[in-house]
Each structure stands twice: as C-alpha cells, then as structure tokens.
Scaffold this active site. Structure first.
Site: not given
Ligand code: THU
Length: 141
Positions: A46, A48, A59
């Site tokens: 991930n 951010e 994903e």
C-alpha cells in the site's frame, strides 16, 4: 487448485513488499502478491498519500506490476497484514482482481505468521460484473 509451493512463493513476495509499504497515515502496512496463470508472481504494497483518498491498496500495486509484465490472468492473490482481524481485500480491490480472475481464483489472507484463510473470488464477490458482462467481450480475450 494452487500448490503449496506457489502459496509459499506468494507469501514471501507479499511479505517482502509489505516491508516497503508507505503507510504513514494509517500505520497499517499491507503486502499483496498475485500468481499469474503462467506461475509468475508480482507483488505490491500500500502507498498512502497526504491527500488520503489518493492512497493505493497493496492489491492495486500488485495488479499494476502484473499488467506491466504483460500478464493478464490471475490464478491466486495473497494479502498479508498484521492485526487480529483478517485483511480481506476491500470492495474496490475485489473488483480489481475480478477484472483478471475467474470466479474460482483463490484469495488467500495471511498474517505475518502465515496463511489465515482462503476464499474463492466468487465467495468474496458473488454475482460479479466482469469483462464478459460488456458487449463484444470476445474482443478482449
Ligand atoms: N489496505 C490494503 O492495502 N489492502 C487491503 O486489502 C485493505 C486495506 C490498505 C489501504 C490503507 O493504506 C490501509 O490499508 C488502511 O486501510
């Protein structure tokens, strides 16, 4: 079916990617890895953003890496995160996986200690909308 050697390869790739997660806002590091139908593994983490909604799930990164390699068929996905609750893919990522996976594709959820649960994509996203639901589907096979 997915053999256990492939599960181990997915787990290790996802865990390695998770170590590079950029999650300064949530503090929740996630790694993901996809197994293609020709047995390649692509991972993501991930990423951010200070503008919160712009952040990307692990994903999404793994799927982008797969697409950039030229592959288009997902056989399995593994997601790894810490915490007591299962880190099942969010709704948007279930749909992202669906674009490249059949309903019987395997979605594996892991913690840092190993695999915690296995689902089919169909179980996580029943009656889904995919490429074949659009007209001229054959043109995209
Ligand atoms: N996240 C993922 O990367 N994958 C998931 O399956 C669930 C959530 C990320 C998004 C955000 O960066 C953080 O976890 C907290 O939601």
């Amino acid at each position: 079916m997915i053999d256990e050697t492939a599960v181990t390869a997915l787990f290790e790739a996802a865990l390695t990617a998770r170590a590079h997660a950029y999650a300064p806002y949530s503090g929740f590091a996630v790694g993901a890895a996809v197994l293609t139908q020709d047995d390649a593994v692509h991972a993501g983490c991930n990423v951010e953003n200070a503008a919160y909604p712009v952040g990307a799930c692990a994903e999404a990164g793994a799927i982008s890496a797969m697409a950039a390699s030229g592959a288009r068929k997902i056989a399995a996905v593994l997601v790894v995160a810490d915490g007591e609750a299962l880190c099942t893919p969010c709704g948007a990522c279930r749909q992202r996986i669906r674009e490249f996976a059949a309903p019987d594709a395997v979605v594996i959820v892991a913690g840092p200690e190993g695999v915690r649960a296995r689902f089919t994509l169909e179980a996580l996203l029943p009656e889904s909308f995919g490429p074949a639901n659009l007209p001229d589907a054959a043109a995209r096979d």
